[in-house]
Design a protein around this motif. Structure first.
Motif, PDB file in Angstrom:
ATOM      1  N   ALA A   1      11.204 -50.790  69.021  1.00 62.30           N
ATOM      2  CA  ALA A   1      10.136 -50.506  69.984  1.00 62.30           C
ATOM      3  C   ALA A   1      10.654 -50.701  71.405  1.00 62.30           C
ATOM      4  CB  ALA A   1       8.952 -51.435  69.713  1.00 62.30           C
ATOM      5  N   PRO A   2      10.221 -49.859  72.331  1.00 57.95           N
ATOM      6  CA  PRO A   2      10.664 -50.023  73.729  1.00 57.95           C
ATOM      7  C   PRO A   2      10.095 -51.294  74.331  1.00 57.95           C
ATOM      8  CG  PRO A   2       8.940 -48.374  73.576  1.00 57.95           C
ATOM      9  CD  PRO A   2       9.300 -48.723  72.168  1.00 57.95           C
ATOM     10  N   LEU A   3      10.828 -51.837  75.283  1.00 61.42           N
ATOM     11  CA  LEU A   3      10.390 -53.057  75.949  1.00 61.42           C
ATOM     12  C   LEU A   3       9.317 -52.729  76.979  1.00 61.42           C
ATOM     13  CD1 LEU A   3      13.798 -54.869  76.595  1.00 61.42           C
ATOM     14  CD2 LEU A   3      12.124 -55.346  74.821  1.00 61.42           C
ATOM     15  N   PRO A   4       8.231 -53.508  76.988  1.00 64.42           N
ATOM     16  CA  PRO A   4       7.205 -53.288  78.025  1.00 64.42           C
ATOM     17  C   PRO A   4       7.743 -53.667  79.390  1.00 64.42           C
ATOM     18  CG  PRO A   4       6.699 -55.253  76.729  1.00 64.42           C
ATOM     19  CD  PRO A   4       7.865 -54.590  76.054  1.00 64.42           C
ATOM     20  N   SER A   5       7.154 -53.079  80.417  1.00 60.72           N
ATOM     21  CA  SER A   5       7.674 -53.268  81.779  1.00 60.72           C
ATOM     22  C   SER A   5       7.341 -54.636  82.361  1.00 60.72           C
ATOM     23  CB  SER A   5       7.127 -52.171  82.697  1.00 60.72           C
ATOM     24  OG  SER A   5       5.699 -52.199  82.697  1.00 60.72           O
ATOM     25  N   GLY A   6       6.334 -55.335  81.821  1.00 58.13           N
ATOM     26  CA  GLY A   6       5.885 -56.567  82.473  1.00 58.13           C
ATOM     27  C   GLY A   6       6.552 -57.840  81.981  1.00 58.13           C
TER      28      GLY A   6
ATOM     29  N   TYR B   1      13.357 -64.042  82.152  1.00 58.80           N
ATOM     30  CA  TYR B   1      13.955 -64.946  81.176  1.00 58.80           C
ATOM     31  C   TYR B   1      13.495 -64.615  79.761  1.00 58.80           C
ATOM     32  CZ  TYR B   1       9.690 -67.836  80.693  1.00 58.80           C
ATOM     33  OH  TYR B   1       8.432 -68.301  80.418  1.00 58.80           O
ATOM     34  N   VAL B   2      12.275 -64.030  79.609  1.00 56.96           N
ATOM     35  CA  VAL B   2      11.794 -63.615  78.297  1.00 56.96           C
ATOM     36  C   VAL B   2      12.598 -62.406  77.812  1.00 56.96           C
ATOM     37  CG1 VAL B   2       9.825 -62.715  77.002  1.00 56.96           C
ATOM     38  CG2 VAL B   2       9.495 -64.521  78.712  1.00 56.96           C
ATOM     39  N   ARG B   3      12.824 -61.454  78.705  1.00 57.58           N
ATOM     40  CA  ARG B   3      13.635 -60.285  78.352  1.00 57.58           C
ATOM     41  C   ARG B   3      15.051 -60.710  77.959  1.00 57.58           C
ATOM     42  NH1 ARG B   3      13.873 -54.701  79.764  1.00 57.58           N
ATOM     43  NH2 ARG B   3      11.929 -54.900  80.924  1.00 57.58           N
ATOM     44  N   ALA B   4      15.616 -61.648  78.716  1.00 53.65           N
ATOM     45  CA  ALA B   4      16.970 -62.113  78.410  1.00 53.65           C
ATOM     46  C   ALA B   4      17.025 -62.799  77.043  1.00 53.65           C
ATOM     47  CB  ALA B   4      17.450 -63.073  79.498  1.00 53.65           C
ATOM     48  N   ALA B   5      15.987 -63.594  76.733  1.00 52.57           N
ATOM     49  CA  ALA B   5      15.958 -64.271  75.433  1.00 52.57           C
ATOM     50  C   ALA B   5      15.877 -63.259  74.297  1.00 52.57           C
ATOM     51  CB  ALA B   5      14.780 -65.237  75.372  1.00 52.57           C
TER      52      ALA B   5
ATOM     53  N   GLU C   1       3.985 -65.028  75.637  1.00 53.70           N
ATOM     54  CA  GLU C   1       4.977 -64.337  76.471  1.00 53.70           C
ATOM     55  C   GLU C   1       5.478 -63.052  75.808  1.00 53.70           C
ATOM     56  OE1 GLU C   1       5.719 -65.202  79.416  1.00 53.70           O
ATOM     57  OE2 GLU C   1       5.640 -67.374  79.674  1.00 53.70           O
ATOM     58  N   LEU C   2       5.421 -62.984  74.463  1.00 50.92           N
ATOM     59  CA  LEU C   2       5.886 -61.824  73.709  1.00 50.92           C
ATOM     60  C   LEU C   2       4.847 -61.482  72.656  1.00 50.92           C
ATOM     61  CD1 LEU C   2       9.671 -62.588  72.986  1.00 50.92           C
ATOM     62  CD2 LEU C   2       8.806 -60.620  74.262  1.00 50.92           C
ATOM     63  N   SER C   3       4.793 -60.209  72.269  1.00 50.87           N
ATOM     64  CA  SER C   3       3.939 -59.838  71.148  1.00 50.87           C
ATOM     65  C   SER C   3       4.736 -59.966  69.852  1.00 50.87           C
ATOM     66  CB  SER C   3       3.435 -58.399  71.301  1.00 50.87           C
ATOM     67  OG  SER C   3       4.471 -57.472  71.029  1.00 50.87           O
TER      68      SER C   3
END
Length: 527
Positions: free
Chosen positions: A201-206, A210-214, A249-251
């Motif tokens: 699934a594509p990453l949401p923009s918001g 640090y959450v994206r990096a994890a 922070e994440l779904s």
């Protein structure tokens, strides 16, 4: 060549060996004297790591042989080499395989009196069956789920003893290594052809940076996980990201999608992925990660430039001074020597993290009153954590050395605790031995840890003062099995059940197996 037997009575030798195997996380059970036949109604299904049960078995019959149950719960499987004159020789079959594929890594190996050999390996990420179908060749069987081996120093029906090979004893090669891929591949059940990995699934923009990096980091780790550690790697990644899901922070769907694609790419099958993801995410969501504080909040918590607050610094200085002034237990007060001996420890061979001395006991009548010195008592001094000593745990000992001291405040008559933590060492334990193996014993309270260390000095043992402290411990990444050792107190079982559950949950952290071991409470109890 095999290692010589210890010069000890056979009964003591069997019980000592069974207890040490259990502290490694290997489940044991008794076999009939001089035989391979189980001595319990359900055979290897009765295997346990519970020291009380082990003492009952070998206390009633100290010459019973020792069986070690193989499989996932013990964390090991075995290559069993057999020899039958004129028909097959497992040693030669294995030698030919090594000439074709390369040498085997050194692992714990025992020689059987009948000329066979057992090679012990760490449990892999798939089910090894207990099989004699010769998948590896003539004379080579496997002992996996549902199987067992007879272990040293047991007697063989021919009168000889099983023995570890010199240089290949469990202590020489701990932790057990994984077998090479070429040895394990013929033992795998052939899975159905995996479907093509779906696009994640594509990453949401918001997403926060640090959450994206994890998420990116855990996805990359799973995608490149080595054979033998893929399932555990996926579980760890799911647990870590689950803590972010639990905080919102994440779904969960996004994590499942990204990690499923990564796990399929590294070779795991769909059913295994779904089960592992559910377990890891459920565990992580139940322990949501604390929010990362902003820089202003960090300043309020830690003081200027991240340094400890002044009160903490004074406490750490005091802890360091108490440690410096302490002596090795063998040169300390007689009461401390007697107290260690009570728990089975020779003061001359006490761990380097223990010291002894005469220590002042200070206390306040109320929070607003200045502290007064209540008295000076013999004390067992235990360093907390690693590196420079910044915290010590003091156990003040009665003059007879048989119990903690009875201490009362001189002004109020209040009964004071004979245990004190001085200094700052959050989430750290008293370390009686380094946690450099996959199995770690955590004893609660200190006396349980001392008893466990005396029983098996080669097994890593940590200890702490409460179940809450045990739940918060930071366990090294290499530890995959934890034995939570407690006093056996049936009358208090119901009252402490929730605390035991929380401690086990915290120690597991979603990635480790945790077993409970109950030690018999000594006569007179422990304060």
């Amino acid at each position: 060549m095999t290692a010589p037997l210890k010069d000890k009575p056979p009964g003591n030798m069997m019980l000592d060996a069974a207890l040490e195997y259990a502290l490694r996380g290997w489940r044991v059970f008794p076999c009939k004297r001089g035989e391979k036949v189980p001595a319990t109604p359900n055979g290897c299904l009765d295997a346990t790591c519970d020291p009380d049960q082990i003492k009952l078995w070998w206390g009633a019959n100290p010459l019973l042989n020792i069986g070690i149950a193989t499989g996932k719960e013990s964390g090991l499987w075995v290559v069993d080499l057999d020899v039958k004159a004129g028909e097959y020789d497992g040693h030669e079959t294995l030698r030919a395989l090594c000439e074709q594929h390369g040498p085997l890594p050194l692992t714990a190996t025992q020689t059987t009196p009948s000329g066979g050999r057992h090679l012990l390996w760490a449990w892999p990420d798939f089910k090894v069956k207990n099989s004699a179908k010769k998948k590896l060749g003539a004379g080579i069987d496997t002992r996996g789920e549902g199987g067992y081996i007879v272990a040293p120093p047991s007697r063989h029906p021919n009168g000889g003893r099983y023995a570890w090979d010199k240089g290949s004893m469990p202590d020489d090669v701990w932790p057990l290594p994984q077998a090479p891929d070429w040895l394990m591949e013929p033992l795998r059940d052939k899975p159905p052809k995996a479907p093509a990995a779906p696009a994640p699934a594509p990453l949401p923009s918001g997403l926060k940076p640090y959450v994206r990096a994890a998420l990116d980091q855990e996805e990359a780790i799973v995608r490149t996980a080595p054979n033998g550690a893929r399932n555990e790697t996926l579980h760890t990644a799911a647990f870590k990201l689950g803590t972010l899901v639990g905080r919102g922070e994440l779904s969960r769907g996004l994590v499942e999608s990204r990690l499923t694609a990564a796990a399929l790419a590294c070779g795991l099958d769909v059913k295994e992925i779904a089960r592992t993801l559910k377990n890891g995410l459920d565990g992580g969501e139940a322990k949501p990660r604390d929010p990362i504080p902003d820089q202003e909040q960090r300043g309020r918590d830690q003081g200027a430039h991240g340094k400890p607050r002044r009160g903490d610094a004074r406490a750490m200085e005091l802890a360091a001074r108490i440690w410096r002034d302490g002596r090795p237990p063998s040169a300390g007060p007689d009461a401390v020597k007697a107290y260690l001996a009570k728990w089975g420890l020779d003061p001359a061979n006490a761990p380097p993290t223990l010291r002894a001395g005469l220590c002042d006991y200070w206390a306040r009548a109320t929070d607003n009153d200045p502290p007064v010195m209540v008295g000076r008592y013999p004390a067992l001094i235990a360093a907390v954590g690693t590196g420079d000593v910044r915290a010590v745990h003091l156990t003040f000992i009665a003059a007879d050395g048989q119990r903690p001291a009875d201490i009362h405040h001189p002004a109020t008559g209040e009964i004071l605790s004979p245990r004190r933590l001085i200094g700052v060492a959050p989430k750290q334990a008293l370390r009686l031995a380094r946690a450099d193996r996959p199995t770690l014993v955590v004893g609660v309270p200190l006396e349980v840890g001392l008893t466990a260390h005396a029983m098996a000095p080669n097994v890593p043992v940590w200890t702490c003062g409460s179940l809450q402290a045990a739940a918060d411990l930071i366990i090294p990444e290499g530890v995959t099995n934890v034995v939570l050792a407690l006093w056996d107190m049936p009358e208090a079982a119901a009252g402490r059940a929730d605390l035991v559950h929380r401690a086990a949950f915290g120690l597991a952290a979603g990635i480790r197996q945790v077993r409970i071991a109950a030690f018999p409470m000594p006569i007179g109890g422990v304060s």
